[in-house]
Scaffold this motif. Structure first.
Motif, mmCIF file in Angstrom:
data_model
loop_
_atom_site.group_PDB
_atom_site.id
_atom_site.type_symbol
_atom_site.label_atom_id
_atom_site.label_comp_id
_atom_site.label_asym_id
_atom_site.label_seq_id
_atom_site.Cartn_x
_atom_site.Cartn_y
_atom_site.Cartn_z
ATOM 1 N N CYS A 134 0.835 -1.207 0.000
ATOM 2 C CA CYS A 134 0.000 0.000 0.000
ATOM 3 C C CYS A 134 0.867 1.253 0.000
ATOM 4 O O CYS A 134 0.583 2.219 -0.727
ATOM 5 C CB CYS A 134 -0.922 -0.002 1.222
ATOM 6 S SG CYS A 134 -2.256 -1.214 1.150
ATOM 7 N N SER B 40 -4.991 -8.846 -4.503
ATOM 8 C CA SER B 40 -6.169 -8.057 -4.152
ATOM 9 C C SER B 40 -5.885 -6.560 -4.252
ATOM 10 O O SER B 40 -6.685 -5.797 -4.814
ATOM 11 C CB SER B 40 -6.617 -8.415 -2.732
ATOM 12 O OG SER B 40 -7.718 -7.628 -2.334
ATOM 13 N N THR C 74 -5.285 -5.449 -7.948
ATOM 14 C CA THR C 74 -6.542 -5.513 -8.693
ATOM 15 C C THR C 74 -7.422 -4.318 -8.354
ATOM 16 O O THR C 74 -8.080 -3.742 -9.226
ATOM 17 C CB THR C 74 -7.292 -6.822 -8.371
ATOM 18 O OG1 THR C 74 -6.471 -7.939 -8.750
ATOM 19 C CG2 THR C 74 -8.610 -6.894 -9.127
ATOM 20 N N ALA C 75 -7.409 -3.925 -7.092
ATOM 21 C CA ALA C 75 -8.244 -2.804 -6.645
ATOM 22 C C ALA C 75 -7.857 -1.490 -7.314
ATOM 23 O O ALA C 75 -8.709 -0.624 -7.531
ATOM 24 C CB ALA C 75 -8.159 -2.663 -5.128
ATOM 25 N N SER D 242 -9.601 4.425 -5.753
ATOM 26 C CA SER D 242 -9.946 3.003 -5.753
ATOM 27 C C SER D 242 -10.700 2.608 -4.487
ATOM 28 O O SER D 242 -10.832 3.391 -3.542
ATOM 29 C CB SER D 242 -8.677 2.159 -5.862
ATOM 30 O OG SER D 242 -7.957 2.179 -4.633
ATOM 31 N N ALA D 243 -11.163 1.361 -4.470
ATOM 32 C CA ALA D 243 -11.883 0.835 -3.309
ATOM 33 C C ALA D 243 -10.995 0.779 -2.070
ATOM 34 O O ALA D 243 -11.499 0.774 -0.940
ATOM 35 C CB ALA D 243 -12.421 -0.557 -3.629
ATOM 36 N N LEU D 244 -9.677 0.756 -2.259
ATOM 37 C CA LEU D 244 -8.761 0.701 -1.120
ATOM 38 C C LEU D 244 -8.919 1.909 -0.208
ATOM 39 O O LEU D 244 -8.698 1.818 1.002
ATOM 40 C CB LEU D 244 -7.306 0.628 -1.606
ATOM 41 C CG LEU D 244 -6.851 -0.660 -2.275
ATOM 42 C CD1 LEU D 244 -5.399 -0.536 -2.701
ATOM 43 C CD2 LEU D 244 -7.037 -1.845 -1.345
#
Length: 266
Positions: free
Chosen positions: A107, A131, A134-135, A177-179
């Motif tokens: 991250c 994961s 991809t996010a 992003s969803a992160l």
């Protein structure tokens, strides 16, 4: 900031993962990548490198794999978080570990504009990088095999202009992003909790089914338990092999049977 390769004239690969994750197999793969990319360098940062013997062993292992020690920079713990994050400006490409992938370091890497090459596997710890990438829309940097991992890293290093362009866009990609979408994450988490509660109310208790499976498949288990009460030890630990009991409204924090019932159906 632009990719350091633009001013350095060479590509720098790196990893700030825990040393325990950097297995001999990981070093073998990394050495193949560095040997295939002329003049490239490797920077690795982790706490144990404050010890000279650890540093020497690490460098010796890489030399045995064909990577000269003068192409490797080993950095110990950096105390201040600001300085730690700035250290990502020293690398162009982050190399993930396997089978235990990075999480925080990946991250951090993405947030600081450093693309990461990772490899998927069969368990959660192996697929965290999958994961995360991809996010943020970087599925193309996810490998399925060691050979593909090597190929992806080499291809990424071969186009410095594209690498620098990706670096300038990566933080924005991650932020959108969803992160970084906390509210969406919480909504999904709450939904998962509700699904688990509904399943429990309907008698779907995986732990109990697992106990029944073990009992049926392993007759020897019965002999280890009390003859008078074969499930005594299980009951002593708060478990029961009977159907799950629905909590009363008071036990569930409600004020009436009606409110408890309506709460379970939501």
């Amino acid at each position: 900031s632009p990719a350091p390769a633009l001013s350095n004239g060479f590509v720098t690969f790196g990893s700030f993962n825990n040393l325990a994750k950097i297995t001999p197999k990981v070093l073998q793969v990394w050495a193949k990548i560095l040997c295939a990319v002329p003049n490239s360098r490797l920077i690795v940062k982790c706490k144990p490198f404050c010890c000279d013997s650890v540093r020497q062993k690490f460098l010796s292992t890489l030399e045995q794999l064909g990577l000269e020690s003068h192409r490797v920079d080993l950095v110990p713990l950096i105390l201040l978080n600001h300085d730690h994050m700035q250290a990502y400006s020293l690398m162009d490409i982050s190399l993930d570990t396997f089978p235990y992938a990075g999480t925080t370091t990946t991250c951090e890497s993405l947030y600081m504009g450093v693309p990461c090459v990772t490899m998927g596997g069969l368990v959660h710890a192996h697929n965290v990088g999958v994961s995360l990438l991809t996010a943020v829309g970087l599925e193309r940097l996810v490998a399925k095999t060691e050979d593909e991992y090597i190929r992806l890293a080499i291809e990424l290093a071969s186009d410095v202009a594209s690498l620098s362009s990706l670096r300038m866009d990566l933080r924005n990609l991650m932020s959108k992003s969803a992160l970084c979408n906390g509210s969406k994450f919480i909504t999904g988490l709450e939904s998962a909790y509700r699904d688990m509660w509904r399943g429990y109310c309907n008698g779907k208790v995986p732990s109990l089914k697992r106990m029944e499976t073990i009992q049926n498949q392993t007759p020897q288990l019965t002999s280890l338990l009390s003859k008078d009460d074969p499930f005594g030890s299980i009951k002593e630990n708060g478990f029961t092999l009977g159907p799950p009991r629905l909590l009363t409204s008071e036990e569930n924090g409600g004020q009436s049977n009606q409110s408890s019932s309506s709460g379970q159906s939501k």
